[in-house]
Design a protein around this motif. Structure first.
Motif, PDB file in Angstrom:
ATOM      1  N   LEU A  31       0.852  -1.183   0.000  1.00 32.27           N
ATOM      2  CA  LEU A  31       0.000   0.000   0.000  1.00 32.27           C
ATOM      3  C   LEU A  31       0.896   1.243   0.000  1.00 32.27           C
ATOM      4  O   LEU A  31       1.869   1.321   0.739  1.00 32.27           O
ATOM      5  CB  LEU A  31      -0.876  -0.005   1.256  1.00 32.27           C
ATOM      6  N   TYR A  32       0.586   2.201  -0.858  1.00 29.74           N
ATOM      7  CA  TYR A  32       1.414   3.402  -0.975  1.00 29.74           C
ATOM      8  C   TYR A  32       1.149   4.370   0.168  1.00 29.74           C
ATOM      9  O   TYR A  32       0.032   4.492   0.653  1.00 29.74           O
ATOM     10  CB  TYR A  32       1.162   4.102  -2.308  1.00 29.74           C
ATOM     11  N   ALA A  33       2.212   5.052   0.588  1.00 29.13           N
ATOM     12  CA  ALA A  33       2.130   6.081   1.620  1.00 29.13           C
ATOM     13  C   ALA A  33       2.933   7.283   1.161  1.00 29.13           C
ATOM     14  O   ALA A  33       3.860   7.159   0.361  1.00 29.13           O
ATOM     15  CB  ALA A  33       2.693   5.542   2.929  1.00 29.13           C
ATOM     16  N   ASP A  34       2.566   8.446   1.661  1.00 32.13           N
ATOM     17  CA  ASP A  34       3.294   9.675   1.368  1.00 32.13           C
ATOM     18  C   ASP A  34       4.156  10.023   2.568  1.00 32.13           C
ATOM     19  O   ASP A  34       3.736   9.841   3.721  1.00 32.13           O
ATOM     20  CB  ASP A  34       2.319  10.834   1.116  1.00 32.13           C
ATOM     21  N   PHE A  35       5.362  10.549   2.305  1.00 38.44           N
ATOM     22  CA  PHE A  35       6.233  11.020   3.379  1.00 38.44           C
ATOM     23  C   PHE A  35       7.128  12.128   2.847  1.00 38.44           C
ATOM     24  O   PHE A  35       7.309  12.279   1.635  1.00 38.44           O
ATOM     25  CB  PHE A  35       7.052   9.871   3.986  1.00 38.44           C
ATOM     26  N   ALA A  36       7.684  12.913   3.760  1.00 35.86           N
ATOM     27  CA  ALA A  36       8.538  14.036   3.377  1.00 35.86           C
ATOM     28  C   ALA A  36       9.938  13.538   3.069  1.00 35.86           C
ATOM     29  O   ALA A  36      10.579  12.899   3.901  1.00 35.86           O
ATOM     30  CB  ALA A  36       8.577  15.061   4.497  1.00 35.86           C
ATOM     31  N   GLY A  37      10.393  13.821   1.851  1.00 37.66           N
ATOM     32  CA  GLY A  37      11.751  13.488   1.448  1.00 37.66           C
ATOM     33  C   GLY A  37      12.569  14.754   1.336  1.00 37.66           C
ATOM     34  O   GLY A  37      12.060  15.858   1.544  1.00 37.66           O
ATOM     35  N   THR A  56       1.754   9.330   5.658  1.00 43.84           N
ATOM     36  CA  THR A  56       0.310   9.542   5.555  1.00 43.84           C
ATOM     37  C   THR A  56      -0.228   8.518   4.569  1.00 43.84           C
ATOM     38  O   THR A  56       0.332   8.344   3.487  1.00 43.84           O
ATOM     39  CB  THR A  56      -0.009  10.963   5.053  1.00 43.84           C
ATOM     40  N   VAL A  57      -1.289   7.810   4.975  1.00 43.48           N
ATOM     41  CA  VAL A  57      -1.895   6.774   4.147  1.00 43.48           C
ATOM     42  C   VAL A  57      -3.372   7.090   3.955  1.00 43.48           C
ATOM     43  O   VAL A  57      -4.068   7.401   4.923  1.00 43.48           O
ATOM     44  CB  VAL A  57      -1.751   5.374   4.813  1.00 43.48           C
ATOM     45  N   ARG A  58      -3.835   7.007   2.698  1.00 42.19           N
ATOM     46  CA  ARG A  58      -5.257   7.168   2.385  1.00 42.19           C
ATOM     47  C   ARG A  58      -5.729   5.842   1.795  1.00 42.19           C
ATOM     48  O   ARG A  58      -5.183   5.393   0.785  1.00 42.19           O
ATOM     49  CB  ARG A  58      -5.458   8.288   1.366  1.00 42.19           C
TER      50      ARG A  58
END
Length: 133
Positions: A31-37, A56-58
């Motif tokens: 499952l894809y998640a967003d994070f600060a790179g 963050t996961v939606r």
């Protein structure tokens, strides 16, 4: 990758051609998640994100397991069936009141990657950081 078997007969010869299908096999932790790179927001499968990274996961709740002390484990899934395990503390579980089919956004830390047969990535949701969409 799944493949479809296409059998073709020409004269006395029978040949088989395996054709790829468009849908990969669903996987726990993909499952894809967003994070600060370093260059801004990055989106990657949870299984490839380092533990302790805030993500963050939606996704959609596909299973709810109530735990002692009002805590909860959720299985979140995307449309392709890829999943991740999420843990909620008691106050977040009570305020979110998760049910199967609910679409949610959660923010938490990647807790672990396991080397078992079913690779699981656990996200520990930060207090109050789960909302229904």
């Amino acid at each position: 990758m799944h493949a479809k078997d296409r059998t073709q007969t020409t004269g006395a010869t029978r040949t088989h051609t395996l054709l790829p299908t468009s849908r990969p096999v669903p996987v726990m932790g993909r499952l894809y998640a967003d994070f600060a790179g370093p260059l801004g927001l990055i989106s990657k499968p949870l299984s490839s994100i380092r533990p302790n990274t805030v993500v963050t996961v939606r996704a959609t709740v596909s299973a709810v397991n109530r735990l002692s002390g009002d805590r909860a484990h959720l299985v979140l899934a995307n449309e392709g069936g890829d999943t991740a395990l999420v843990t909620l503390d008691a106050s977040t579980a009570r305020s979110l009141a998760p049910v199967v089919g609910m679409q949610v956004t959660v923010r938490g830390t990647v807790a672990s990657h396991t080397a078992s047969t079913v690779a699981a990535t656990v996200v520990n949701v930060l207090p109050g950081q789960a909302v229904a969409l």
